[in-house]
Structures are given as structure tokens and as C-alpha cells.
Design an enzyme around this catalytic site. Structure first.
Site, PDB file in Angstrom:
ATOM      1  N   CYS A   2      34.640  12.286  -6.656  1.00  0.00           N
ATOM      2  CA  CYS A   2      35.580  11.189  -6.438  1.00  0.00           C
ATOM      3  C   CYS A   2      37.003  11.741  -6.469  1.00  0.00           C
ATOM      4  O   CYS A   2      37.230  12.850  -6.930  1.00  0.00           O
ATOM      5  CB  CYS A   2      35.437  10.154  -7.534  1.00  0.00           C
ATOM      6  SG  CYS A   2      33.762   9.577  -7.763  1.00  0.00           S
ATOM      7  N   ARG A  27      36.307  14.835  -0.463  1.00  0.00           N
ATOM      8  CA  ARG A  27      35.571  15.066  -1.703  1.00  0.00           C
ATOM      9  C   ARG A  27      34.516  14.006  -1.965  1.00  0.00           C
ATOM     10  O   ARG A  27      33.566  14.243  -2.710  1.00  0.00           O
ATOM     11  CB  ARG A  27      36.541  15.060  -2.875  1.00  0.00           C
ATOM     12  CG  ARG A  27      37.366  16.299  -2.908  1.00  0.00           C
ATOM     13  CD  ARG A  27      38.458  16.166  -3.905  1.00  0.00           C
ATOM     14  NE  ARG A  27      38.996  17.478  -4.131  1.00  0.00           N
ATOM     15  CZ  ARG A  27      38.619  18.265  -5.126  1.00  0.00           C
ATOM     16  NH1 ARG A  27      37.734  17.870  -5.979  1.00  0.00           N
ATOM     17  NH2 ARG A  27      39.142  19.455  -5.245  1.00  0.00           N
ATOM     18  N   TRP A  75      32.450   8.695  -4.778  1.00  0.00           N
ATOM     19  CA  TRP A  75      31.165   9.294  -4.415  1.00  0.00           C
ATOM     20  C   TRP A  75      30.197   8.781  -5.468  1.00  0.00           C
ATOM     21  O   TRP A  75      30.282   9.161  -6.635  1.00  0.00           O
ATOM     22  CB  TRP A  75      31.284  10.810  -4.434  1.00  0.00           C
ATOM     23  CG  TRP A  75      30.102  11.539  -3.886  1.00  0.00           C
ATOM     24  CD1 TRP A  75      29.873  11.895  -2.591  1.00  0.00           C
ATOM     25  CD2 TRP A  75      28.990  12.046  -4.636  1.00  0.00           C
ATOM     26  NE1 TRP A  75      28.693  12.572  -2.483  1.00  0.00           N
ATOM     27  CE2 TRP A  75      28.121  12.679  -3.721  1.00  0.00           C
ATOM     28  CE3 TRP A  75      28.628  12.017  -5.977  1.00  0.00           C
ATOM     29  CZ2 TRP A  75      26.940  13.285  -4.108  1.00  0.00           C
ATOM     30  CZ3 TRP A  75      27.448  12.612  -6.362  1.00  0.00           C
ATOM     31  CH2 TRP A  75      26.614  13.243  -5.431  1.00  0.00           C
ATOM     32  N   ASN A  99      36.981   9.481 -12.567  1.00  0.00           N
ATOM     33  CA  ASN A  99      36.086  10.501 -12.011  1.00  0.00           C
ATOM     34  C   ASN A  99      35.238  11.018 -13.161  1.00  0.00           C
ATOM     35  O   ASN A  99      35.752  11.188 -14.261  1.00  0.00           O
ATOM     36  CB  ASN A  99      36.870  11.707 -11.467  1.00  0.00           C
ATOM     37  CG  ASN A  99      37.585  11.402 -10.195  1.00  0.00           C
ATOM     38  OD1 ASN A  99      37.457  10.318  -9.643  1.00  0.00           O
ATOM     39  ND2 ASN A  99      38.370  12.363  -9.722  1.00  0.00           N
ATOM     40  N   GLY A 100      33.976  11.345 -12.900  1.00  0.00           N
ATOM     41  CA  GLY A 100      33.133  11.919 -13.944  1.00  0.00           C
ATOM     42  C   GLY A 100      31.986  10.999 -14.288  1.00  0.00           C
ATOM     43  O   GLY A 100      31.677  10.052 -13.552  1.00  0.00           O
ATOM     44  N   GLU A 482      22.407  31.362   3.508  1.00  0.00           N
ATOM     45  CA  GLU A 482      23.663  30.643   3.736  1.00  0.00           C
ATOM     46  C   GLU A 482      23.649  29.989   5.129  1.00  0.00           C
ATOM     47  O   GLU A 482      24.120  28.863   5.298  1.00  0.00           O
ATOM     48  CB  GLU A 482      24.844  31.614   3.566  1.00  0.00           C
ATOM     49  CG  GLU A 482      26.214  31.057   3.886  1.00  0.00           C
ATOM     50  CD  GLU A 482      26.618  29.843   3.057  1.00  0.00           C
ATOM     51  OE1 GLU A 482      25.952  29.522   2.070  1.00  0.00           O
ATOM     52  OE2 GLU A 482      27.607  29.192   3.440  1.00  0.00           O
ATOM     53  N   LYS A 486      24.048  25.985   5.760  1.00  0.00           N
ATOM     54  CA  LYS A 486      25.068  25.407   6.654  1.00  0.00           C
ATOM     55  C   LYS A 486      24.415  24.458   7.641  1.00  0.00           C
ATOM     56  O   LYS A 486      24.902  23.369   7.888  1.00  0.00           O
ATOM     57  CB  LYS A 486      25.801  26.495   7.459  1.00  0.00           C
ATOM     58  CG  LYS A 486      26.820  27.352   6.759  1.00  0.00           C
ATOM     59  CD  LYS A 486      28.116  26.694   6.427  1.00  0.00           C
ATOM     60  CE  LYS A 486      28.029  26.009   5.108  1.00  0.00           C
ATOM     61  NZ  LYS A 486      28.269  26.726   3.915  1.00  0.00           N
ATOM     62  N   GLU A 489      23.229  21.247   5.932  1.00  0.00           N
ATOM     63  CA  GLU A 489      24.351  20.439   5.438  1.00  0.00           C
ATOM     64  C   GLU A 489      24.986  19.592   6.537  1.00  0.00           C
ATOM     65  O   GLU A 489      25.279  18.429   6.322  1.00  0.00           O
ATOM     66  CB  GLU A 489      25.463  21.348   4.883  1.00  0.00           C
ATOM     67  CG  GLU A 489      25.256  21.832   3.472  1.00  0.00           C
ATOM     68  CD  GLU A 489      26.395  22.740   3.008  1.00  0.00           C
ATOM     69  OE1 GLU A 489      26.847  22.560   1.884  1.00  0.00           O
ATOM     70  OE2 GLU A 489      26.829  23.630   3.777  1.00  0.00           O
ATOM     71  N   HIS A 505       3.382  35.554   4.384  1.00  0.00           N
ATOM     72  CA  HIS A 505       2.859  34.950   3.155  1.00  0.00           C
ATOM     73  C   HIS A 505       3.027  33.432   3.183  1.00  0.00           C
ATOM     74  O   HIS A 505       3.059  32.801   2.125  1.00  0.00           O
ATOM     75  CB  HIS A 505       3.553  35.552   1.935  1.00  0.00           C
ATOM     76  CG  HIS A 505       3.300  37.024   1.797  1.00  0.00           C
ATOM     77  ND1 HIS A 505       2.055  37.532   1.477  1.00  0.00           N
ATOM     78  CD2 HIS A 505       4.105  38.094   1.972  1.00  0.00           C
ATOM     79  CE1 HIS A 505       2.115  38.854   1.447  1.00  0.00           C
ATOM     80  NE2 HIS A 505       3.349  39.222   1.761  1.00  0.00           N
ATOM     81  N   LYS A 604      32.654  17.775  -1.576  1.00  0.00           N
ATOM     82  CA  LYS A 604      33.217  19.113  -1.550  1.00  0.00           C
ATOM     83  C   LYS A 604      33.168  19.770  -2.918  1.00  0.00           C
ATOM     84  O   LYS A 604      32.903  20.955  -3.047  1.00  0.00           O
ATOM     85  CB  LYS A 604      34.668  19.009  -1.070  1.00  0.00           C
ATOM     86  CG  LYS A 604      35.384  20.339  -0.955  1.00  0.00           C
ATOM     87  CD  LYS A 604      34.842  21.121   0.206  1.00  0.00           C
ATOM     88  CE  LYS A 604      35.391  22.515   0.290  1.00  0.00           C
ATOM     89  NZ  LYS A 604      34.566  23.356   1.154  1.00  0.00           N
TER      90      LYS A 604
HETATM   91  C1  G6P Z   1      29.320  21.703  -3.188  1.00  0.00           C
HETATM   92  C2  G6P Z   1      29.980  22.087  -1.877  1.00  0.00           C
HETATM   93  C3  G6P Z   1      29.536  23.490  -1.482  1.00  0.00           C
HETATM   94  C4  G6P Z   1      29.853  24.471  -2.597  1.00  0.00           C
HETATM   95  C5  G6P Z   1      29.257  24.035  -3.934  1.00  0.00           C
HETATM   96  C6  G6P Z   1      29.784  24.873  -5.086  1.00  0.00           C
HETATM   97  O1  G6P Z   1      27.953  21.593  -3.011  1.00  0.00           O
HETATM   98  O2  G6P Z   1      29.646  21.162  -0.865  1.00  0.00           O
HETATM   99  O3  G6P Z   1      30.221  23.875  -0.306  1.00  0.00           O
HETATM  100  O4  G6P Z   1      29.341  25.728  -2.269  1.00  0.00           O
HETATM  101  O5  G6P Z   1      29.613  22.679  -4.204  1.00  0.00           O
HETATM  102  O6  G6P Z   1      31.163  24.635  -5.194  1.00  0.00           O
HETATM  103  P1  G6P Z   1      32.219  25.645  -5.769  1.00  0.00           P
HETATM  104  O7  G6P Z   1      33.533  24.930  -5.662  1.00  0.00           O
HETATM  105  O8  G6P Z   1      31.822  25.872  -7.210  1.00  0.00           O
HETATM  106  O9  G6P Z   1      32.173  26.890  -4.979  1.00  0.00           O
END
Ligand code: G6P
Length: 609
Positions: A2, A27, A75, A99-100, A482, A486, A489, A505, A604
Site C-alpha cells: 500500500c 506498489r 493492496w 500500511n502493514g 528469472e 518474468k 508475472e 526426470h 512492487k
Molecule cells: C516483489 C516484487 C519483485 C521483487 C520482490 C522482492 O515480489 O514484485 O519484483 O523481486 O518483491 O523485492 P525486493 O525489493 O526485496 O527486491
């Protein structure tokens, strides 16, 4: 997750709040709201589900203007995304944003219901609003009531509060979720991230854990958890001059992919000598103790975790230091055996990820030689709480899917590997080779970015696909992971990564003409083994897409299925091969028509567990 914005000024602050929310929207974005104090001192609250644009239209229908206010983009954690769950929440004559997560919200809610408070949402935040109101009814002193409520909360919060009885004051507090106070001229602001306020100030005071504060037009008073008045220094935000606009690009993600050569240059600036690395940047204490490190634990989440996995290949392969890599949500809740002289490395773009921060705090209790934060935000909690710091200088990353933050983390980790190598007598030729390879990266990445037209065509082939396999070997296995992350996501295609040797396997059973198989196939010592794995895919009719080195003959592969990258030193090849995978997921998302920068359900910065 948030986002919070607050402001007090002699002018109408609603445009400041809205611009702040727009800047934080990446975010969390399932609902948004504002509470503003107009001249008659009766709080006006407007909320809307969906994005900040929905709130703006709601404000066009119901204008809310005033000199003091708070705002929030949500969020959802407790209660579905709906207007009645959107912040600010109100009680008596106050409004609050949060937030939290409040862990003891159920017990508090039951008690407050018994006291006669009526709840209109399922959120834990409304509990805080009623709790402050209850204490205020008892004491008639808002600061005392705010403090008494804070003392009853268990969990994580960043809070901002306004009350009709104090129409010229903003209250705020922080525990476990970030909050900054922005200093203007004759006006003051608060936000969960400095980015939200860069349109009005570049000077910020970062609240520490347990701090609470009172803001007026003239300034702010800050108290620590014990109620002692404290000073927090006003720091200039270093990225303030950077443009936060998309510029010529259609999406932030594409802009950030193309910013990578510059971001890597910035991350390396001041860290390299002619044939060595300048370890003093870690701090004099760190420089002297690098040679004592005998074990390394790396802890991170999401994309940052993948950077850690690549680093294990570098650190064990080049330096011979045993290196364990773990996701923070697992690490923080298990019993970890810590051998003598172990360095804990946390990696995070934001420096505020709840699990990573908890892991660092757990480690700080003892057992480690030192803790090091690799992070993109200088003022973040992670950086402030670690013993040593290594900053990436990617600049603000707005797209939820991490791109330039990841490659700059890889650069920082290769730099660290080189620093460890340098601290041990022996292979100084490898130190010099790593330095030379790092210097070449920006130029090589610029060349990889030229693949965009080919990748755009390739992406069309994913239009009707529902699953994709990614294969890699060695340090390119985490790069395949990765790539898969991506793709899922932002295009919502189910994607899995496998170490190519694991193909037979299990995953080979899935391979048919509907399953694209993306392989990361640089020219390294494992290429022949990888080729055998790819033959197994081809023999089963799988649609094979290969990212390979331009100098290697791709036997049996059709040119439209193979994209060529420049030949590079093995050590930097994982960084280079990341680029086309980012680009592929971006263009597949365009084909699929998803919201690239704000994919559904994701945030984010994950500041709650
Ligand atoms: C969220 C973001 C990712 C990120 C992860 C860890 O899931 O969407 O892009 O890799 O958090 O975040 P950080 O800020 O700790 O790298």
C-alpha cells in the site's frame, strides 16, 4: 504494497495527495482514497475501488479540497478490494491510513465492539481508527491517545492520522513499514516512499522503528518508542533529479529494460581500479575483514533471490567459499546452522521487503561475522540496519516486474565475488579479468537490446500458449528461473524453469507442440550437455527457442528459433542473457494485452508477510 501520502500547507493539498498516489500506484492498486480537512474543519472522505484514476473521477463528482489531508492506495490484505474496505478509515472525528498488518486485530476488534464501536469494513486498519478514538474519549489528549493506541498494536504499521479537533496537525507513526517526513518551505508532508513527494521536495527525514511524529505548517516533532523527543536528520534524496516519466517509452518496464547500460555504469562508478576493485566502498571495517569470511549465507525474495542463486556459482566457483542461498520467508522461520565466520548477505531492490528485513534482524541477534545489504535504496531499512552496504544505482524502478534492479544486483554480486577473491592471495589474474568483464557489460547489453525487433516477432508465437518451459545449466539455470518468473508475472502464462539436466526426470512428459521450450545456451563448458537436452525436446516435437552465442553453429536449429548474442567472458554471460528474456516477457505481455507495469494481484514492494 500500500502507499501513504499526507500533507499540510496553506494551499489546497488535494493535488499533492493525488500526484503522490499516482507515483505510488505501482506498489498496490486495488482501491484508493483521501481524507481532507476543509476550512469548516469537517473531514471530507472520498474513496474508490480500482486505480487512482477512479479516485480522481470520484473527486470530480465530489470535490474535496483543504489545507490538510491524508491519502492511500491499497493492496488488499484483510478484506476484499471494495470501497468500504478502502482507506482512510474513520472513527468519531478522525481519519486514518495504514500500511502493514495488525496481528492482534481480532482481539482488539472484539473489545472495541463491546465498547459500542460499529465496524464498516473487514480491515485491520479500522481497528486502529476506533482504538485511537476510544483512547481519545478517555483522555481528551490526541497525542496521548495516539501513543496509547500504538502501544496496543502488535504487527507492522506505517500510519497517518488527522482529527477535526486539531485541524492544523498531522500525526504519523512507523513500526515495521517505512515512513518519511518531507520538508517543504512553509509546508510539510509525509509518505511511505520519498518518490511520492519528489514533486514538492527532495529533503526527507526517515522515521526509525517505533518513531511517531506530529507535523504542523512550521515543522515536525519526532519521538522514539519510549516517547523521548529525537532528531532525525534531513537528507537530500539522491535520485530527485531523475525523471519519473515514461518518456518516449510505452511502459516503465520497457524504459527500465533500456536503462540497463546506464544503470550498470552508475552501479560500477567509483568501484573499480585499473585491474582491481576498490573495496573501501564497503566501509573500512569491511575491507579489513573480507579475508576472514569462511562461509556466506544469502537471503532474499523473488527476483532478488534469483540474483543470489547466480552469485553462489560465482562465489563457490571463483573464491571457493561455501555459499548457501535461501528465500527469506523460509530462512526466518527455521533453525539455521551458522558456521564460524559467516557473512550474511541480504539482497533487495526496495530494502523494505518484510521477510528479508526480518531475516536481517534475526541474523543481527548474533552468530554472524557481519551482515551486508545489497540494495537499490540508500535510505531503506535494510541499508540502515546492516553492518555493511553495497548500493546498486539502478535509479527508481517503477515497473512491478524487476529488470534493471536485477541486473545491477548481479553486477554488485560479481563485484563482491571479485572483492572476496582479491582479499585472498592467489588468483589476481581472475580479479583483473572480472574487472575487465564488468567494464564491458554496458556496451554488451546495448548490443543485446538490439534484438528487440526479432524478439517482438518471436513473442507472437506465444499468443495462444498457456505454458512455457525455461531451461538452463550452471549459472544460467537461475537466469532461466528469472525468465520464467518474468513471463508469469506479466503475461500470466504458466512458466517453469528447470536445470536442463532434470528434463528427463519429469518435465519432458509435458513437451509437445503446444509447449514452447526457451533455452539459455551460451557458449560455455556445459553447452554440449545442454545440446543433448535440447535434442530430447526437438525429438518430441517441442517448440524450441534458443538464446545462444553468435559464434556457435546451431546444428539442426532453424534461424527463426535461435537468437544470437555477442560472445562474452563466461563470468558475465548470466547478466547478458537476462536481457532477451526480459524483453521476451515484455513483448509476450503486449501480445496478451495485460497491464505490463501493474500486473494483477502483484505489488512492487512486499512490506507485509
Ligand atoms: C516483489 C516484487 C519483485 C521483487 C520482490 C522482492 O515480489 O514484485 O519484483 O523481486 O518483491 O523485492 P525486493 O525489493 O526485496 O527486491
Amino acid at each position: 504494497m500500500c502507499g501513504i501520502v499526507g500533507a499540510i500547507a496553506q494551499r489546497n493539498i488535494t493535488p499533492i495527495l493525488l500526484e503522490g498516489l499516482r507515483r505510488l500506484e505501482y506498489r498496490g492498486y486495488d482501491s484508493a482514497g483521501v481524507a481532507v480537512m476543509p476550512s469548516d474543519h469537517h473531514i471530507l472522505r472520498v474513496r474508490a475501488t480500482g486505480k487512482v484514476a477512479e479516485l480522481e473521477s470520484a473527486l470530480t463528482d465530489n470535490p474535496a479540497n483543504g489545507h490538510l489531508g491524508i491519502a492511500h492506495t491499497r493492496w488488499a490484505t484483510h478484506g476484499k478490494p471494495a470501497e468500504h474496505n478502502a482507506h482512510p478509515h474513520v472513527s468519531d472525528r478522525l481519519a486514518i491510513v495504514h500500511n502493514g498488518i495488525i496481528e492482534n486485530h481480532s482481539a482488539l476488534r472484539s473489545r472495541l465492539v463491546e465498547q459500542g464501536f460499529v465496524f464498516s469494513s473487514e480491515t485491520d486498519t479500522e481497528v486502529i481508527a476506533h482504538l485511537v478514538a476510544w483512547h481519545y474519549r478517555l483522555t481528551g489528549d490526541l497525542l496521548a491517545a495516539f501513543r496509547a493506541a500504538l502501544n496496543e498494536l502488535h504487527g507492522a504499521y506505517a500510519l497517518a492520522l488527522v482529527h477535526e479537533d486539531e485541524p492544523d496537525t498531522l500525526y504519523c507513526a512507523r513500526m515495521g513499514s517505512p515512513l518519511v517526513i518531507g520538508e517543504g518551505s512553509g509546508e510539510n508532508y509525509l509518505a511511505s516512499d520519498p518518490l511520492a513527494l519528489l514533486q514538492v521536495t527532495d529533503r526527507f527525514r526517515y522515521l526509525e522503528e517505533g518513531d511517531h511524529a506530529r507535523l504542523t505548517l512550521d515543522g515536525c516533532e519526532i519521538w522514539d518508542a519510549r516517547g523521548e523527543a529525537v532528531q532525525r536528520p534531513a537528507l537530500r534524496y539522491e535520485h530527485a533529479a531523475l525523471s519519473l516519466d515514461k518518456g518516449e517509452y510505452r511502459h516503465y518496464m520497457l524504459k527500465e529494460i533500456f536503462e540497463q547500460p546506464g544503470a550498470i555504469n552508475d552501479t560500477l562508478a567509483g568501484t573499480l581500479g585499473t585491474d582491481h576493485v576498490l573495496t573501501a566502498i564497503l566501509g573500512p571495517d569491511a575491507e579489513a575483514r573480507l579475508g576472514n569470511i569462511e562461509h556466506i549465507h544469502i537471503v532474499a525474495c523473488g527476483t532478488s533471490y534469483h540474483a543470489g542463486l547466480v552469485a553462489r556459482y560465482w562465489i563457490e566457483g571463483q573464491v571457493g567459499i561455501p555459499c548457501q542461498v535461501e528465500v527469506a520467508s523460509e530462512y526466518r522461520y527455521r533453525t539455521v546452522a551458522v558456521p564460524a565466520n559467516t557473512l550474511l548477505i541480504t539482497i533487495s531492490q526496495s530494502g523494505e521487503t518484510a521477510d528479508t528485513l526480518a531475516a536481517l534482524r534475526f541474523a543481527a541477534k548474533g552468530g554472524y561475522l557481519a551482515t551486508l545489504a545489497i540494495c537499490n535504496v540508500a535510505g531503506s531499512s535494510l541499508v540502515r540496519e546492516a553492518d555493511w552496504r553495497l548500493l546498486t544505482h539502478a535509479g527508481p524502478e517503477i515497473g512491478v516486474a524487476s529488470t534493471k534492479a536485477f541486473t545491477t544486483q548481479l553486477v554488485a554480486l560479481l563485484w563482491l565475488t571479485t572483492a572476496l577473491l582479491q582479499s585472498r592471495s592467489g588468483n589476481q589474474a581472475q580479479v583483473a579479468a572480472n574487472v575487465a568483464a564488468l567494464r564491458q557489460l554496458p556496451e554488451l547489453i546495448s548490443r543485446a537490446l538490439e534484438l528487440e525487433p526479432q524478439i517482438t516477432r518471436l513473442a507472437e508465437r506465444f499468443a495462444n500458449k498457456h505454458h512455457t518451459l525455461f531451461l538452463g545449466r550452471g549459472p544460467h539455470y537461475p537466469i532461466a528461473m528469472e525468465g520464467a518468473l518474468k513471463l508469469k508475472e506479466i503475461s500470466y502464462i504458466h512458466a517453469e524453469a528447470y536445470a536442463a539436466g532434470e528434463l528427463k526426470h519429469g518435465p519432458l512428459a509435458l513437451v509437445d507442440e503446444n509447449m514452447p521450450v526457451v533455452s539459455v545456451a551460451p557458449s560455455d563448458s556445459l553447452l554440449e550437455k545442454l545440446r543433448s537436452n535440447l535434442e530430447e525436446v526437438r525429438a518430441r516435437g517441442g517448440e524450441l527457442i534458443t538464446f545462444a552465442c553468435e559464434s556457435i553453429d546451431q546444428e539442426g536449429a532453424s534461424p527463426q528459433d535461435t537468437l544470437s548474442l555477442p560472445e562474452v567472458a563466461d563470468v558475465i554471460s548470466p547478466v547478458l542473457y537476462t536481457i532477451p528474456l526480459q524483453m521476451l516477457s515484455y513483448h509476450v505481455a503486449l501480445v496478451k494485452g495485460t497491464d505490463v507495469d501493474k500486473p494483477r494481484n502483484l505489488a512492487k514492494s512486499v512490506t507485509v508477510e
